[in-house]
Design a protein around this motif. Structure first.
Motif, short mmCIF file in Angstrom:
data_model
loop_
_atom_site.label_atom_id
_atom_site.label_comp_id
_atom_site.label_asym_id
_atom_site.label_seq_id
_atom_site.Cartn_x
_atom_site.Cartn_y
_atom_site.Cartn_z
N GLY A 111 0.80 -1.22 0.00
CA GLY A 111 0.00 0.00 0.00
C GLY A 111 0.83 1.26 0.00
O GLY A 111 0.42 2.29 -0.54
N VAL A 112 2.02 1.22 0.61
CA VAL A 112 2.88 2.40 0.66
C VAL A 112 3.26 2.83 -0.75
O VAL A 112 3.15 4.01 -1.12
N LEU A 113 3.69 1.88 -1.57
CA LEU A 113 4.12 2.20 -2.93
C LEU A 113 2.93 2.54 -3.83
O LEU A 113 3.10 3.15 -4.88
N LYS A 114 1.73 2.13 -3.41
CA LYS A 114 0.53 2.47 -4.18
C LYS A 114 -0.04 3.82 -3.77
O LYS A 114 -1.05 4.26 -4.31
N GLY A 115 0.56 4.43 -2.76
CA GLY A 115 0.10 5.74 -2.34
C GLY A 115 -0.87 5.72 -1.18
O GLY A 115 -1.44 6.75 -0.82
N VAL A 116 -1.08 4.55 -0.56
CA VAL A 116 -1.96 4.48 0.62
C VAL A 116 -1.33 5.31 1.73
O VAL A 116 -0.12 5.29 1.94
N ASN A 117 -2.16 6.04 2.46
CA ASN A 117 -1.66 6.88 3.54
C ASN A 117 -2.63 6.83 4.71
O ASN A 117 -3.66 6.17 4.65
N ASN A 118 -2.28 7.56 5.77
CA ASN A 118 -3.16 7.60 6.93
C ASN A 118 -4.50 8.27 6.61
O ASN A 118 -4.56 9.18 5.77
N LYS A 119 -5.55 7.81 7.28
CA LYS A 119 -6.84 8.51 7.26
C LYS A 119 -6.92 9.34 8.54
O LYS A 119 -6.44 8.91 9.59
N TYR A 120 -7.52 10.50 8.44
CA TYR A 120 -7.61 11.39 9.60
C TYR A 120 -9.05 11.79 9.87
O TYR A 120 -9.90 11.76 8.97
N LYS A 121 -9.31 12.18 11.12
CA LYS A 121 -10.60 12.79 11.45
C LYS A 121 -10.36 13.86 12.52
O LYS A 121 -9.36 13.84 13.25
N GLN A 122 -11.29 14.84 12.58
CA GLN A 122 -11.21 15.92 13.55
C GLN A 122 -11.85 15.46 14.85
O GLN A 122 -13.05 15.21 14.89
N VAL A 123 -11.05 15.31 15.91
CA VAL A 123 -11.58 14.81 17.18
C VAL A 123 -11.54 15.90 18.24
O VAL A 123 -10.80 16.89 18.12
#
Length: 734
Positions: A111-123
C-alpha cells in the motif's frame, strides 16, 4: 579533490539483469535530505524513464570518466528501510538466493508504494485552559466524558451517539476548555475484547519461565505437550518485556489461529496489540505497519509476514507451533521463518522462543545437541490426562461390511458425545466433496486442462483444481468413452459434512476449510460460533488441527490418518506424527476427559503407533536414524531447481543444457548428489510443463550460489520463455 555524494540504489523491478545496486549522483539540492533507506525516483534505461528505487548506501567519492545519472526526487522523506533492514535484505539474498527487491518488498507494505496513507478525522480533546469551579458545575458531565475518551470522538459522534450538547461543546471549544485536533483513524483492529485475566501459573510453567529468562542462549525450544499452557508462558514473557518498555512479536502458523491469539492477547494487553496477516486490505496493513513503526503497538501477532514489521525496541520473538510447514515461504524469498527470526534476534540482542508439542526434527536435534536451549512442559495444566487415542483398522471395517466413512467405534462415540451435549472435532486433511471423479467404464479421470492433477468435486456441481483455481461444471457423461458411469471417489470435508448431517440430523455442524474461510472475518466467525456452543461438530482440515482451545470438546475423530503418509516427501512420517498429536490435543482440554478415534488403513505404521502413545522421543529416534541413512536434513541439505515453460520442447532442450552445466559444478564437489533432470510429480500447472533437478548433500551457501549464478546466466537467453526457481530445503518435491 572535488568529492561528490553518491547513492547505491536498487531498482524496483523483477528483472534478473538488474538485480544489483546502481550508482547515482545525489544532486546538490537533495543533499541535505538524502538518507539510507529512502524511496526515490531515478532515471533508468536508454530512455531514462523515471522508476522507483531504494537507497542501500551513501558514499562520498570522486568518480571520473563515467557519466553518472542523478537522483530525480525523493518520494518520501522518512526512510522506509533502516540500516538493520538493509542487513536483513542482504541476509535474505545470500541465504535464500533471492533478488534484492524480493527482500525489500517483504519490509514495505504494498500500500505504501501504491500511495496508501493515513486517514484522519477531527476529534475533540481536552483544551489548554484549566476549568474553573463554575465551568465544572455547568459543563462537568461533558468535560468528564472528554477526559475519559480524550481524542477518541468527533463532534458528530459526541452529539449523535452519546447525546452531548452541540451548543455546550462549541462553547467549551471557543473558550479553549476543549480543542479540536486531527487524529489518525485506524481502519482495523480496534474491536474491544473481554479482559483475559492472568492465570495462576503451574509449577512447570514457573520453572519454564525462569529457565528461559536465565538461559544464556538466544534461541530456546519450549517443548510442551498439548494443553500444557504454552500460551500463558508466552504472555508472561511478553508482560516482562513490556514492563522494560520492549516490544514482542508472536507468530502463529495459520490465520485460523489469530482470532484466539488476538482474543487472549488483546484481552490481556489491550490496544498495544497489532495484528498482521494476508487477509488485511492494503489500507489495514498500512495502518498496522504504521502503528508499529510509530511505537504505538508493542505486541505484534500474525502470520510469518509479521516478522518483517518495523518493530521498535524488540525484546522477544515467539514462534508458536514452530514445526509447521507454513513457516517456510513458497514465494521469493523462500525463507525459513525461524532462521530469519534468529538473524533478527542477533540484530536486536533479543531471544527467540520456538514453541511446539512436536518440534521439527531439525529443531529438536539442535536442542538435544546443546546448540539451543531445551525447556520442557511435560504435563497438562492441572495434570489433566492426555486423551486416549484408539486406532481403528478400516480394513476390518470393510471386511465386516461397513463401507461408511465412519467406523462403528467412531459412530458410537459421536452419538454418545452428542447425547452428553459435548462437542466433537472431525479432522480430514482434504477439502471439497470428493477427491476425484472418474469413469467406472474406461477409468478416465477428470483432470484439470491446465494442470496435471485430478480435479476435486464440490457439492455445487463444479470440479475445481486446487492448484490453479480452474473450475468447470461436471459432465455426467465420460468425455472419452461416452459412458454414463461417472462416479465420485474419495472423501472431502464437504462429503463429511453431508454424511454427518444425514446420520445426526439434530446436530449443529460447522466446517472450517479453505472454501468456508475465503472472506476476511470467516475464521473468527466460525471460531466464535463453535466456542459459544453454536456448533456441536466442527469439521475441518489442517487449520483446526493445532492451537485451538475449546473446553467442551471431548471427542476428536481423525478420519484418514494415512493421507499425509502418501505425499512425496521425506517428511511424510514426521508430518503424520505431528498432525495426529496436534489434532488429538484438541480433546479433553476442559474438565472432561478426551478421547480420540484414529481411522487408518495402515495401522501398524510407526508414526501412528508413536503418536498413539504421545512418544515424541521414540518417534524422533527412529526418524533420525532414517534421515541419517538417506542424508536428509539435519544431516545434509536439499536444493531444488524447478524449471517450467508453456513450450514442452524448449523446456526439454533447456533441461539437457542444464544437466551438462550443473553436473560439472556438482561433480567438482564431494558428498553432493545430483538427481535428474526429471518431470515433476505434478508435471503441469497452469499450462506450464514442469521439470526439476535435485541436489542433496553437504550443500554450502557458496555451492548454492554457484548453481544460482549458472542458472541465471543460462536463463538470460530464454527468460521470456522459461521460468527457473530455486529452493533450499523445500517443503515438498512435487
Amino acid at each position: 579533490m572535488n568529492l561528490k555524494i553518491y547513492a547505491e540504489i536498487v531498482i524496483n523491478s523483477d528483472a534478473l539483469e538488474i538485480d544489483k545496486p546502481f550508482t547515482y549522483e545525489v544532486p546538490e539540492e537533495l543533499m541535505k535530505d538524502i538518507v539510507v533507506g529512502q524511496w526515490v525516483k531515478v532515471p533508468f534505461g536508454v530512455k531514462n524513464s523515471l522508476v522507483d528505487g531504494f537507497i542501500l548506501s551513501i558514499k562520498e567519492d570522486e568518480i571520473s570518466g563515467i557519466k553518472i545519472k542523478k537522483i530525480k526526487s525523493i518520494s518520501l522523506l522518512e526512510p522506509l528501510l533502516t540500516k538493520d533492514d538493509i542487513k536483513l535484505v542482504n541476509f535474505l539474498k545470500e541465504n535464500y538466493l533471492c533478488k534484492y527487491i524480493d527482500g525489500i518488498r517483504l519490509l514495505i507494505p504494498q500500500g505504501v508504494l501504491k500511495g496508501v496513507n493515513n486517514k484522519y478525522k477531527q476529534v475533540v480533546a481536552i483544551g489548554n485552559k484549566e476549568s474553573s469551579k463554575e465551568i465544572e458545575e455547568k459543563y462537568g458531565d461533558i468535560l468528564a466524558f472528554i477526559k475519559k475518551n480524550n481524542g477518541e470522538f468527533n463532534k458528530s459522534e459526541l452529539t449523535k451517539k452519546y447525546g452531548l450538547s452541540t451548543y455546550k461543546i462549541n462553547k467549551l471549544i471557543k473558550e479553549d476548555y476543549l480543542k479540536v485536533e486531527e487524529e489518525v483513524v485506524y481502519r482495523y483492529n480496534f474491536k474491544e475484547y473481554i479482559e483475559y485475566k492472568e492465570k495462576a501459573l503451574t509449577k512447570d510453567q514457573i520453572n519454564a519461565i525462569e529457565s528461559i529468562e536465565k538461559s544464556d542462549k538466544s534461541v530456546i525450544l519450549l517443548k510442551g505437550v498439548t494443553g500444557s499452557g504454552k500460551t500463558e508462558v508466552y504472555m508472561n514473557l511478553v508482560r516482562k518485556e513490556l514492563l522494560e518498555e520492549k516490544s514482542a512479536i508472536i507468530l502463529v502458523p495459520e490465520i485460523s489461529l489469530t482470532p484466539q491469539m488476538i482474543e487472549r492477547f488483546k484481552g490481556r494487553f489491550g490496544r498495544e496489540v497489532a495484528v498482521f496477516h494476508s487477509k488485511l486490505s492494503d489500507g489495514e496493513r498500512y495502518d498496522e505497519w504504521y502503528r508499529v513503526k510509530e511505537g504505538k503497538a508493542r505486541v505484534i501477532i500474525g502470520a510469518r509476514s509479521a516478522l518483517f514489521l518495523p518493530v521498535q525496541d524488540l525484546g522477544i520473538i515467539i514462534i508458536d507451533e514452530e514445526h509447521e510447514n507454513t513457516y517456510k515461504s513458497e514465494q521469493n524469498p523462500k525463507y525459513v521463518t525461524r532462521e530469519v527470526a534468529e538473524f533478527i534476534s542477533k540484530l536486536n540482542n533479543c531471544k527467540v522462543i520456538l514453541g511446539s508439542a512436536t518440534p521439527s526434527i531439525e529443531t529438536y536435534y539442535r536442542a538435544i545437541s546443546g546448540e539451543i536451549e531445551l525447556v520442557e512442559l511435560n504435563n497438562r495444566v492441572d495434570n489433566k490426562p492426555m486423551p486416549k487415542i484408539e486406532i481403528v483398522d478400516m480394513r476390518e471395517e470393510l471386511n465386516s461390511g461397513n463401507i461408511s466413512m465412519f467406523s462403528r467405534k467412531l459412530f458410537l462415540e459421536m452419538k454418545e458425545a452428542l447425547n452428553k451435549k459435548e462437542q466433537i472435532i472431525l479432522f480430514l486433511n482434504r477439502r471439497g466433496f470428493s477427491t476425484f471423479v472418474s469413469c467406472r467404464s474406461c477409468g478416465y479421470v477428470f483432470k484439470c486442462p491446465k494442470c496435471d492433477i485430478s480435479m476435486t468435486y464440490h457439492k455445487n456441481g463444479y470440479l475445481v483444481c486446487h492448484y490453479c483455481g480452474h473450475g468447470e461444471y461436471q459432465s455426467k457423461v465420460c468425455p472419452k468413452c461416452k459412458s454414463k458411469y461417472v462416479k465420485h471417489f474419495g472423501t472431502g470435508t464437504e462429503k463429511v459434512e453431508e454424511e454427518v448431517k444425514r446420520h445426526f440430523k439434530d446436530a449443529k455442524v460447522l466446517r472450517m476449510d479453505m472454501d468456508t474461510t475465503r472472506n476476511k472475518n470467516s475464521h473468527e466467525t466460525i471460531y466464535n460460533a463453535f466456542k459459544n456452543g453454536e456448533g456441536d461438530i466442527l469439521i475441518g482440515t489442517q487449520m483446526i488441527s493445532k492451537g485451538l482451545d475449546f473446553e467442551n470438546v471431548t471427542l476428536v475423530g481423525i478420519l484418514a490418518a494415512d493421507m499425509s503418509l502418501n505425499i512425496s516427501d521425506y517428511r511424510a512420517a514426521e508430518r503424520t506424527f505431528q498432525i495426529i498429536t496436534q489434532v488429538s490435543g484438541r480433546a479433553g482440554r476442559g474438565q472432561k476427559e478426551g478421547k480420540v478415534i484414529l481411522q487408518s488403513y495402515n495401522p501398524s505404521h510407526y508414526s501412528l503407533n508413536y503418536a498413539q502413545n504421545y512418544d515424541y522421543e521414540g518417534f524422533y529416534n527412529e526418524e533420525f536414524t532414517t534421515r541419517g541413512l538417506m542424508y536428509y536434513p539435519p544431516f545434509g541439505r536439499i536444493l531444488l531447481v524447478n524449471v517450467s515453460s508453456k513450450n514442452e520442447n524448449s523446456l526439454k532442450n533447456f533441461m539437457n543444457t542444464l544437466k551438462n552445466e550443473l553436473s560439472s559444478i556438482s561433480n567438482s564437489e564431494e558428498n553432493i548428489e545430483m538427481l535428474g533432470p526429471v518431470p515433476c510429480i505434478i508435471s503441469k500447472i497452469k499450462d506450464n510443463f514442469r521439470w526439476q533437478i535435485i541436489f542433496k548433500g553437504d550443500l554450502s551457501l557458496d555451492f548454492c550460489k554457484k548453481i544460482k549464478d549458472k542458472l541465471y546466466q543460462l536463463n538470460k537467453n530464454v527468460y521470456n520463455e522459461i521460468k527457473v526457481t530455486i529452493d533450499i530445503n523445500p517443503n515438498n518435491l512435487t
